[in-house]
Enzyme design. Sequence first.
Site, mmCIF file in Angstrom:
data_model
loop_
_atom_site.group_PDB
_atom_site.id
_atom_site.type_symbol
_atom_site.label_atom_id
_atom_site.label_comp_id
_atom_site.label_asym_id
_atom_site.label_seq_id
_atom_site.Cartn_x
_atom_site.Cartn_y
_atom_site.Cartn_z
ATOM 1 N N ASP A 82 0.751 -0.796 -0.121
ATOM 2 C CA ASP A 82 -0.304 0.276 -0.345
ATOM 3 C C ASP A 82 0.853 1.717 0.026
ATOM 4 O OD1 ASP A 82 -2.266 -1.206 -0.036
ATOM 5 O OD2 ASP A 82 -2.841 -1.620 1.702
ATOM 6 N N TYR A 140 -9.481 -0.830 1.459
ATOM 7 C CA TYR A 140 -9.461 -0.932 3.009
ATOM 8 C C TYR A 140 -8.944 0.599 3.655
ATOM 9 C CZ TYR A 140 -9.363 -5.918 4.260
ATOM 10 O OH TYR A 140 -10.205 -6.659 5.290
ATOM 11 N N HIS A 169 -7.107 -13.929 3.364
ATOM 12 C CA HIS A 169 -5.447 -12.597 2.619
ATOM 13 C C HIS A 169 -5.316 -12.156 4.133
ATOM 14 C CE1 HIS A 169 -9.310 -10.108 4.005
ATOM 15 N NE2 HIS A 169 -8.634 -9.627 3.635
#
Length: 848
Positions: free
Chosen positions: A465, A553, A602
Site C-alpha cells: 500500500d 480498506y 488474505h
Amino acid sequence: MIHGGEARAGGGGGVRGVRPQGAPTPHARGLRSRCVGCAPTRCPARGCEAGVARGSFPAPPPPSGAPPRPPPRGRVGRGGRTRPRGRPLRLPAGPPSMWLLRLAWVLAVLGVVAGTGPSPSPTVPSPDKASIFADLSPAELRAVRTFLMSRPELGLSPSRGGPLAKNSLFLVELLPPKKRLALRYLDQGGPRPQRQARAVIFFGGQAEPNVTEFAVGPLPQPSFYRPLHFKGGRTVPFAARPMTQLEYELLHRTLAEAMEPLYRLLRDTTGFWYHNCSQRCLTFSDIAPRGLAPGERRSWLVLQRFVEGFFLHPVGLEVLVDHRDADPRRWAVQRLWYNGQYFSSPRELAERYERGTLAVARLAEPPSRQLFSSYEPRGRFATGTPTEVHGAKVCEPQGRRYWLRGNQLEYGGWSLAFRLRSSAGLQLFDLRFNGERVAYEVSVQEAVAFYGGHTPAAMQTKYMDAGWGMGSVTYELARGIDCPEAATYLDAHHLYDTDGPARFSSAVCVFELPTGVPLRRHFDSDFQGGYHFYAGLEGQALVLRTTSTVYNYDYIWDFLLYPNGVMEAKVHATGFIHATFYTPQGRRYGSRVHSHLLGNLHTHLVHYKVDLDIAGTGNSFETMDVRFENISNPWSPGARVVQPWLHRQPRRSERQAAFPIGKALPRYLLFYNPHRRNRWGHPRSYRIQHSSHAGRVLPRGWQEEKGISWGRYHLAVTRHHENEPSSSSIYTQNDPWEPVVSFESFLCNNESIEDQDLVAWVTVGFLHVPHAEDVPNTATPGNAVGFFLRPFNFFDEDPSVASRSAVIVRPLDAPTFSRLEIQRWTPASPGPCVAPGPFTYNGTYRPE
C-alpha cells in the site's frame, strides 16, 4: 503537513480504479518513493546518500508565538492539589452527596485551578527545535514546484492532462535531516540542519524513461537540486512508477472502447454497462502487481456495478489490459475471464453470448434502498435497548491536559515531534520521557495484503500500500466517530500527483482517551469485612491518530502514550473486503458472503521502524525467556523443586537478532544501554512487546516475496545507517521482483550490534478469512495489531507516580468504617462533558 484548528476541506488522493463514462472519475491512487535498498540477489556495500521524503505538517511558530505555559502549581498535599502538606481532608462516610458537596466547597475555597501544572523539564526541546521534522508548508511545497518547473533542463510539464510520455513532478515532501546532524543540533547546540525537500520526477518524455529522486533546497527559497541515490546504486525503472490520475483516465478510455462489443451481454445480465453509460454504469478496480516479471505493466481489472459499496458488486467479468507503452493507442486487452471461463478477446466473448453457448450469470436488480453493501440500518436487536440516542462520549471536563504547538506534542512525561508524510504516513521523531530520549524515530513503513482466489484478479492480488499513496489518502476524520468531538483536529497538505499542494481537512486528530481500566489499583482487604485502604490511578492515554483509505480498506493508525512510560503503536483494519465473483471453486479460497460474492482470504502485514536510543545511542540487544531447573529442595531433604529461571541471551550480530516468522519469538526483547544503570543496578532498558499473529504470505524467495523481505521476520535488529532509511518504497508494488529497496540487504553483512546505534524493524499482522459478518464492512474489534514499547528497569519506579489522577481512601475508625480519609489531587466533580452542537462534515480535499 499538518495544521491545527477546525476541520476544513483539503487535499488530493485517489482509488485503485476509474469510473466509467458518466460516472464520477475517481482520483488515481499515487505512490510514494523511498531511497533504500539493493537487489535481493546481492549485498552491495553500504554507501549511498539516500533520503526518504514524507508528507508534511507546517513548521510551528517560533516560541514567542506559542501559548504561555500555565503557572506552577502550589504545594501538593494530602486531600487536594493545593492543600498544605500533612493536613489530610477527612470526611464522614455518610451520604456521598454531603461530603462531595463539602469537598467541592473546600476545593473552591482553596483555589484549585484545573489544567494548571508545573513547567516541563528544561530538557524538553522547544517547538522551534521540533520544527526540523515538520512537514513542508503549502508555501514550501509551492516554492519547490515553482523552482523545479523553472529549470529548463528538466523539461517538466503539468501532471494533469497532456500525453503520458512527458516529464512531470509526481511527489514533493520533506527530506528529513540526517540523524547525526539532527542530534548535533538537538543535543549539542550545533547548527540547525538545512531544510530540504524530496522530489520525485517521472522522466517519461525521453528515449530511456526513468524515475529520479532529488533533494531540493534550501527551504523556504530553493536554489539547488541534486539527485538522491539508492543503496547499491539501483535506478528506478519507469515501469515501476506508481499509477497517476492521467494513466487511470487513459486506462478508462481504453476499457470503454474494448467493452463496446460486450454492451448486450452486460446489459442483459447485470442491468449495467461500461461503454457510453450515463446512470447505470459499471466501474472497475485494478489489481497489482501489474504483470509477472520486471518491466511489465499489465493490469487485471475487475468490473463492478457502480453503486454504493461497489467493491462488493463484481459482475463476473475481469479484463487484462497491457498498458506499458507510452502511447495509449498501443494499449490492448490481452485476456478476459467471465464466470469461470477465459477468452482471448472481447469479440470472442460477445460472439459466444450471441450464439447462446455462453454460461451466463444473471444478477438480480439491486434495491434502491437498504442495499446490502450500504451502512443504512436494517433489522432490530432482540433486546430492544435503545440505539437511536447517543452513546458514551469522551470529554475533557477541565480542559486539555496536553500541549500541541506546531508539530510538537507534550503529555505527562512525554514529548515528541511528528509528521504525516505523503509516502507512508505517520512518523514520530525525538520521543522523550521526562526529557530523556527513548527513540529517535518510530514510523510506519509499509502495509501489505496478499490474497488467494480462483479468479485471475484474486490470484494476482498482492497489494503493497505504500505504492498506492498510503500516506496521502488521509481523508477527513468525522467528529464523534473517527475521533472524539473534543479532539484537536489538524489539516494535512500533500503534493502527490497534483499540480500544487492539496489540503486534507482534519486528517489527524489528537485526544486523551479514558482506557476504561485503571492504570493501577489495589483494594487492601482486612479479610474481616473491611479494608485497610483502596488506591487507584485513572487509566488514560494520549492518542495521535490518522487514517489511510487505500482503495477498499481503511487503516486506522494510532500511537498511544501512557503515563507510565509505555508507548503503543496500533493499526485497525476496517472498510470493505476485497471480494471477487463467486464460483463453486472459489470456496477453497474464502467464504461466500452474498449471492454472487466471495470474500477472499488474505494476510495483512504491517512494518514499523523503531530507531531506539535508550539513554543514548550506544545500545545492545538481548532476549530473555524462561527455562526450568530441577534442584534439591534446600528446606526439605530428599525432595525436589522444579522452578523457572531467567535465561538471558545476548544477541551480538544482526543475524542473531533476526527472528523468522513461523518460529517462536522470545517473550522478552530487550534493548539496553550497557553503560547506564538504574538505582537498583540493572541496565536501563526498553522492551518491544508484539501484539500480533502474523504469518508468512509466500515462501521465502518466491517472486513477489522478494519485494517484502522484511515480512520474513517478526523482528530484525540492524545498525543504523543513513542509506537505510526505509524498509520499502513506493516502487515495490509495481516491481516486487527486483525491488529498489531490499530489506534483506540490511542484514547481509551481519554487523555487530553490541553498543551500537540500533534500529528495530517490527512486523505485525493477521490472517483474515472473510465471513458473512464482514458485510457491509470489516469491523475493528479483533482486527487490530501492533506493539508496545515498555520500560524495563529504565526507571527506578513507575514514573506514573507523578500523575495527580490518583485516589486514595483510608478508613479512620475501623472496624466501624464511619469516617474516611479521601485523598484526591483533582476536583471532586468532573463537571460538564460534551459541548452541544450538531454533527458537521465536509469531506472535500482540493488544491488551494
